[in-house]
Design a protein around this motif. Structure first.
Motif, short mmCIF file in Angstrom:
data_model
loop_
_atom_site.label_atom_id
_atom_site.label_comp_id
_atom_site.label_asym_id
_atom_site.label_seq_id
_atom_site.Cartn_x
_atom_site.Cartn_y
_atom_site.Cartn_z
N SER A 13 -15.70 25.33 5.49
CA SER A 13 -16.85 24.82 4.88
C SER A 13 -16.65 25.59 3.65
CB SER A 13 -17.91 25.69 5.56
OG SER A 13 -17.21 27.35 5.13
N VAL A 27 -15.23 28.21 -0.27
CA VAL A 27 -14.24 27.65 0.31
C VAL A 27 -14.31 28.76 0.81
CG1 VAL A 27 -12.58 26.16 1.16
CG2 VAL A 27 -13.27 25.96 -0.60
N SER A 28 -14.85 28.59 2.56
CA SER A 28 -14.20 29.90 3.43
C SER A 28 -13.27 29.04 4.59
CB SER A 28 -15.56 29.72 4.37
OG SER A 28 -16.72 30.62 3.39
N GLU A 51 -20.97 16.59 4.84
CA GLU A 51 -19.77 16.58 5.29
C GLU A 51 -18.44 16.04 5.06
OE1 GLU A 51 -19.06 16.20 9.97
OE2 GLU A 51 -20.13 17.78 9.26
N ASN A 83 -20.59 19.21 -4.11
CA ASN A 83 -19.94 18.47 -2.62
C ASN A 83 -21.32 18.35 -2.00
OD1 ASN A 83 -19.16 17.75 -0.35
ND2 ASN A 83 -19.84 20.04 0.66
N SER A 124 -14.84 20.19 8.59
CA SER A 124 -15.28 20.73 8.32
C SER A 124 -16.05 21.26 9.00
CB SER A 124 -16.91 19.20 7.95
OG SER A 124 -17.25 18.87 9.09
N SER A 125 -16.14 21.33 10.08
CA SER A 125 -16.34 22.54 10.71
C SER A 125 -15.69 24.06 10.80
CB SER A 125 -17.03 22.86 12.45
OG SER A 125 -15.33 22.36 13.00
N THR A 126 -14.21 23.55 10.16
CA THR A 126 -13.47 24.80 10.20
C THR A 126 -13.07 25.09 9.27
OG1 THR A 126 -11.31 23.42 10.52
CG2 THR A 126 -12.23 24.43 12.46
N GLU A 162 -19.06 25.63 0.28
CA GLU A 162 -20.19 25.17 -0.18
C GLU A 162 -20.24 25.39 -2.08
OE1 GLU A 162 -22.64 29.15 0.66
OE2 GLU A 162 -21.91 28.84 2.41
N ARG A 188 -11.98 33.81 2.42
CA ARG A 188 -12.38 32.86 1.50
C ARG A 188 -11.76 32.40 0.09
NH1 ARG A 188 -14.78 36.10 -1.86
NH2 ARG A 188 -15.96 34.33 -2.37
N HIS A 227 -14.41 30.60 9.58
CA HIS A 227 -14.51 31.23 10.44
C HIS A 227 -15.04 30.40 11.65
CE1 HIS A 227 -15.04 34.27 6.62
NE2 HIS A 227 -14.57 32.78 6.34
N THR A 228 -15.20 29.44 11.84
CA THR A 228 -14.86 29.26 13.47
C THR A 228 -13.79 28.50 13.43
OG1 THR A 228 -16.06 26.79 12.76
CG2 THR A 228 -17.56 28.77 13.06
#
Lengths: 702, 545
Positions: free
Chosen positions: A298, A346-347, A308, A304, A294-296, A300, A367, A350-351
């Motif tokens: 994301s 969906v991205s 998480e 959802n 969920s951190s790599t 929106e 995205r 971004h990290t």
């Protein structure tokens, strides 16, 4: 050294070998006696070295020597001279063992072990290697050892590369030399060492070199392997890329109940029905990656609601690395209005954190977005009166697309994320591959060469893949299919491989554009079935497929007909998370292990595996390709299983149990497999309680 | 040459099984073979050195040898019949060389001192194929103890644009070759493989029933077979002239005097192929004896001496003694006046017996062709970084009228044939007359070397500096001569073959062995012995790395 026929032993040879065996036995028993009593005397070592001289393959004897060395070293810690003499003696023993057999693993390993102690001079080692490589330049033990010594001596990779050039110039049929070259070059290119940048220039020179070998003697394999490596260096993108997703970018997803099927304005490709209150979200990469979470990634959306998301790798071997990942969006807790749409964005990446298995980071943040529409769901249709889905030919009607359909198929070409190559590099790659294609066409016009044809086929596919973002049509596929068909005839021992490759090309061709794919799309006439979210069926039946592919373009498929092919495996199918009806009848599946990917298809309801070869082969060769069933990490409730299986011996149906216990099938056809006797069927009924139809018979509810 | 002869003590004994006159390679092989078979042999040579027409000499000695053997010989004094039961027939020298032209362009460099440091071959250019029968003969005879060899580094083809390209003569060489295109490489290697398969099948007695190359093809001209294999002209030329060593233009049947048949061409390819890599230290197909080819006859003479042969140098023979009643050979009369007797006599081809019955001198009339030989000395190599190599000028590579192949061999000081830093380059070609031969060799020399106009070293240096872009080595010394070609023949007085136009000794030694077999039909050439001084193992073969 190589290619010398074995001669039958003469009687005197046999006598000599009997005498040798006698001597060996006596030495061996003496040695074991010393070994067991931990005696490391001079005499004991002498016996051991005589033994190793005759039989360098005797591991125990080498291990004993290591113990003896350790023992003697502790006794002479202070004296450098005696340390030296102890270690030098070891090196001598190794040398005489290698004289006996220069391919002895134990002997080479012992030498490495001695040298790793860092006490011995290394000057002698290169001379020793030269001698061995003179005796047999292809001896891979010597090449391995060379890498070891080169790193101890800090010999530069450039010098070692020159050494491989010299060896190749002497005799280019030297797989070991080419291999070492590829290892050294990989390092030099990665480091961008001086003279090894840009990569394009270096690879051009390597192509030039290997062409000399390939054209001089196309029958020699070693150069072709190197060429394959070069091709990979040319084509591959290091960093992982997102290839496709479901739902596709810019698509309108329609969640619906059965009553809405008549609405012709809806595209059947995007309608989706879920009983579970979740929407799967699938991301498909070009290579296996880890670190999807969920951190790599994301997401929106108002859908959802749980915050998480948990991403799950779609991998059949429970690894945390997979090419395809799935998560589920929940929607039951909010009231959805049919008049509204719900955007999802969906991205990806971004990290940092998404890493390929070879250690490259996902470096192109991207995205995609889609909208979810909702149609009311009529509750009373679920639950009872499940109809049997029939795969009969007359149930299918070729799909004709309506022009007004807004967004018909496909994640086919929506996600063309630029890869990490610059413009000039792209141009170089296309030119290089085109040049290679021209060259090998020329070679094949001179001679008939299997590996040349295979290489040409691979080059054409690489060319195609490279051009595919621009042209959504395959230019070379007919030629490639012909090449593989030709190869199947020319090289029958490997025909299975060629058939697999041909299947992949065929699938690429079918999925290359909308028009061609639509020719395989059918409406299923049995519209009353409540199981089908939509009635669209992809029928890839009867086209001699032996392997599945191009799945990244087929993520939307809910009903799939693969019957009457030659499938031995359904690898890759696990990515088709929407699949609810699957026909695998009349294939060559030979075991339940081959059905492993089905375990990950949670929506699967209808499965036809009739007329395969399950149970016909006493040895399940597919099993060698999978990890052992015992290595499955998931928890198995044994007590529960026992109550389910009752008197049936679970071990007989272990694979079947593992496949079916997690599936909620309502319909299964298994007739026409050797395993499918009454006993097995009754076992199935027990472990798949949801089953309503088995081999066309409605099951009596208990 | 004969002034000392009379001062020699008389030779004892006076009766021999065989007297051999001349110490060239064929004579020495026969002397060694006869000695090895227990024959008593007397080996004579009027020269102060071993080797006769096969010798290697200093520049001065070479010049004087050539000149003295080209002048019409002084009429020998007719030996008086002195009332024995035999008549002496005078032995005359036959001039084997003609049109000898020797020019020195740098007398200062090649002074007396330096000249002695040369061992220049009289019969060059000459090399041995590593898989030659002659190598086997050397090994079998034990002569290998007395001679060392070194591999020739490379061979090149001279092409129409005046460049030397290396001969892709093996798999590794084809791989490395820079001048062939990829498809050409493929074609050439495939042809080599076809030949190899053909040879392998032949060994296996035609298991498949049909040999790879049809009988009809084997009897047809090799060049036609190469055409049939669709080999491009460049590769054809390499195979024909640089590997099969064809002498004449095979494409031009009108002028070609010996069209190579496919089966012979394949045999030559097989010889070449088995030569590459036979000895670990010789990378290519050829090798060259250290100190020059003169070492080879000497090695056989030493073998002969070990087996009891008596050698006497500087001993001219003035007459051959014939039985009065039968007319058969009896013995020879030395210039010292001593008469020696033997059952058989072998003469080197530079002698003819002037028989009173005056049959025409054998051999000479029938052969029209001659061989033109040339020698150049330079101070720099034709190729940087390579000192010992072969150059082939295929027919028509120099000019359209060139109908024969020209071969050149450069040998450097590391083979102990010349002073440090110098190079000897040998040239040869077959020709019909001296003029043609000289033209061919001069063209070949001019193509790669700067030959000064006159014998003035100054002028040569200016020429040299003018076109420094394409710097050709300057010739310091040059010799050009035409040599007769004769075959050996067998009678009661037998004569041995003269150095032929080939690179190797195979034909010469074959003729020699045939001669020996005729003389001694029951004897083996070099009987096998178990003596350790007769090593037969290849590995004992001494080859300098």
């Amino acid at each position: 050294m190589h290619g010398q026929p074995r001669k039958a032993p003469k009687p005197e040879d046999e006598a000599a070998s009997a005498a040798k065996a006698e001597k060996l036995r006596s030495l061996q028993s003496q040695f074991l006696c010393f070994h067991h009593s931990n005696i490391y005397s001079k005499e004991a070592l002498e016996v051991n070295s005589r033994l190793l001289e005759i039989n360098p393959e005797y591991y125990t004897a080498w291990n004993y020597r290591k113990l003896a060395v350790e023992h003697r070293l502790t006794q002479s810690e202070s004296d450098p001279d005696s340390v030296n003499s102890i270690l030098n003696e070891e090196l001598k023993v190794v040398e005489s063992a290698l004289r006996q057999n220069f391919k002895s693993y134990g002997a080479w390993h012992h030498r490495k072990w001695v040298l790793s102690k860092g006490q011995s001079s290394l000057d002698h080692e290169l001379r020793l290697l030269d001698r061995f490589q003179k005796a047999d330049s292809r001896n891979f033990h010597a090449w391995n050892y060379r890498r070891f010594v080169a790193s101890l001596l800090n010999i530069s990779e450039v010098d070692e590369l020159q050494y491989t050039t010299d060896m190749i110039n002497k005799n280019f049929s030297n797989y070991s030399a080419w291999h070492n070259r590829s290892v050294l070059l990989s390092n030099l290119l990665k480091r961008k060492a001086q003279g090894f940048f840009p990569k394009e220039k270096v690879l051009n020179e390597e192509y030039e070199l290997v062409h000399q070998a390939l054209f001089t003697d196309p029958d020699d394999q070693s150069g072709w392997f190197y060429h394959l490596w070069l091709l990979e260096q040319t084509v591959k993108a290091d960093a992982p890329l997102l290839v496709s997703s479901w739902p596709a970018h810019d698509s309108n997803l329609i969640l619906l109940g059965e009553s809405c099927l008549e609405d012709s304005a809806l595209s059947p490709f995007n309608t989706f029905h879920s009983e579970l209150g979740t929407i799967p979200l699938v991301v498909y990469f070009n290579k296996a990656v880890e670190g999807v979470n969920s951190s790599t990634i994301s997401v929106e959306s108002v859908l959802n609601t749980k915050g998480e998301l948990t991403w799950k790798p779609l991998s059949t071997n429970n690894s945390q690395t997979a090419q395809v990942w799935v998560t589920y969006l929940n929607y039951p807790n909010i009231k959805l209005h049919s008049s509204e749409f719900y955007p999802v964005e969906v991205s990806v990446g971004h990290t940092q954190g998404i890493i390929s298995s070879s250690g490259f980071h996902y470096s192109h943040p991207s995205r995609f977005a889609f909208k979810v529409f909702v149609r009311p769901f009529e509750k009373d249709l679920a639950g009872h009166g499940v109809e049997m889905v029939s795969w009969r030919e007359d149930n299918f009607l070729l799909y004709e697309s309506h022009s007004q359909e807004s967004n018909p198929i496909l994640s086919l070409d929506q996600l063309n994320i630029k890869d990490d190559h610059e413009e000039s590099s792209l141009k170089w790659r296309a030119e290089t591959i085109a040049n290679e294609i021209a060259l090998f066409r020329e070679l094949l016009s001179e001679i008939n060469c299997k590996i040349g044809k295979l290489t040409l086929a691979r080059l054409l596919i690489a060319h195609e893949t490279m051009l595919s973002p621009i042209a959504n049509k395959m230019v070379h596929s007919e030629e490639v299919i012909e090449l593989y068909s030709d190869l199947m005839k020319l090289d029958s021992p490997h025909s299975q491989y060629y058939k697999d490759e041909r299947s992949l090309v065929l699938l690429q061709q079918i999925t290359s554009n909308r028009e061609s794919l639509l020719r395989y799309c059918f409406r299923h006439g049995d519209r009353t079935s409540s199981i089908l979210g939509n009635s669209m069926c992809l029928r890839l039946n009867n086209i001699s497929l032996s392997r599945m592919g191009s799945i990244e373009k087929l993520l939307w498929v809910q009903m799939l007909d693969l019957s009457h092919n030659e499938l031995r495996s359904i690898e890759g199918l696990e990515a088709m998370q929407l699949l609810s009806c699957l026909n695998l009848s009349n294939n060559k599946l030979s075991s339940f292990t081959a059905l492993g990917p089905l375990r990950l298809l949670k929506s699967l309801k209808v499965l036809d595996i009739s007329f395969n070869e399950i149970g016909s082969h006493s040895i399940d060769t597919t099993r060698y390709l999978c990890s052992s069933p015992l290595s499955h990490t998931e928890e198995i409730d044994w007590s529960h299983d026992e109550t389910v299986t009752g008197d049936v011996n679970l071990t007989n149906y272990w694979e079947a149990f593992l496949i079916f216990k997690d599936l909620n099938l309502t319909q299964l056809d298994i007739v026409g497999n050797a395993i499918a006797d009454e006993k097995f069927k009754s076992f199935l009924v027990k472990i798949v309680p949801t089953l309503k139809w088995l081999d066309g018979q409605e099951l009596q509810l208990h | 040459m004969s002034e000392d002869a009379s001062s020699y003590p008389p030779i004892e004994p006076t009766n021999f099984d065989l007297i051999v006159l001349g110490t060239g390679l064929p004579e020495s092989v026969i002397a060694a073979a006869a000695s090895a078979n227990g024959k008593t042999v007397l080996h004579l040579d009027p020269n102060p050195f071993y080797g006769s027409n096969y010798t290697s000499l200093s520049l001065q000695d070479l010049s004087s040898f050539l000149i003295s053997h080209s002048a019409p010989p002084p009429s020998p004094p007719s030996a008086p019949s002195d009332g024995h039961d035999f008549t002496p027939a005078a032995l005359a020298a036959r001039p084997l060389f003609s049109h000898v032209e020797i020019s020195s362009f740098a007398p200062d460099v090649l002074g007396e001192e330096h000249s002695r440091k040369f061992n220049v071959d009289l019969c060059g250019p000459r090399v041995l194929f590593c898989a030659d029968k002659s190598i086997d003969l050397i090994l079998k005879s034990g002569a290998n103890q007395y001679v060392e060899f070194k591999g020739v580094d490379a061979s090149f083809v001279y092409n129409e644009n005046g460049k030397l390209t290396s001969v892709p003569d093996s798999r590794a060489a084809i791989f490395k070759d820079k001048s062939l295109g990829l498809t050409e490489k493929n074609q050439l290697m495939r042809f080599f493989k076809l030949v190899q398969q053909h040879l392998d099948d032949k060994g296996g007695e035609d298991e498949s029933g049909n040999s790879r190359i049809s009988e009809q093809d084997l009897e047809s001209p090799f060049v036609e077979f190469l055409n049939k294999m669709r080999l491009p002209p460049k590769i054809k030329s390499i195979i024909l002239y640089a590997i099969a060593m064809a002498d004449c233009d095979q494409d031009n049947v009108d002028v070609c005097e010996d069209v190579l048949k496919t089966k012979d061409g394949i045999d030559r390819l097989a010889l070449y192929n088995s030569s590459v890599g036979r000895f670990p230290n010789a990378l290519g197909a050829f090798m060259y004896p250290i100190y020059g080819h003169g070492e080879l006859p000497q090695a056989f003479c030493r073998r002969a001496a070990v087996k009891g042969c008596i050698h006497v140098l500087r001993m001219p023979v003035i007459a051959v003694l014939m039985d009065k009643s039968t007319g058969h050979y009896k013995g020879v009369r030395l210039s010292s006046g001593q008469d020696l007797f033997s059952h058989q006599l072998i003469l080197d081809p530079s002698f003819i017996v002037q028989l009173p019955l005056a049959s025409s001198p054998p051999g000479l009339g029938s052969i029209k062709r001659k061989v033109a030989r040339g020698i150049c000395i330079t101070k720099s190599s034709l190729r940087p970084e390579t000192s010992n190599f072969l150059v082939i000028y295929p027919p028509r590579s120099l000019f359209p009228e060139q109908v024969t192949s020209i071969r050149a061999l450069q040998i450097g000081s590391d083979l102990a044939v010349c002073p440090l830093g110098m190079f000897v380059i040998y040239f040869s070609t077959l020709c019909h007359d001296a003029n043609q031969g000289e033209n061919l060799l001069n063209a070949a020399m001019d193509s790669l070397l700067t030959v000064p106009e006159s014998a003035h070293p100054e002028s040569s240096t200016t020429v040299h500096s003018e076109n420094s872009a394409e710097e050709k080595p300057t010739v310091l010394w040059k010799a050009l001569y035409i040599q007769e070609l004769t075959m050996g023949h067998f009678e009661s007085i037998s004569s041995t073959p003269i150095p032929d136009g080939n690179l190797n000794y195979n034909n010469i030694l074959q003729a020699t062995l045939k001669l020996f077999q005729k003389m001694y039909p029951l004897e083996e050439v070099f009987p096998e012995t178990d003596s350790p001084e007769n090593p037969e193992d290849d590995h004992e073969f001494s080859l300098e790395s």
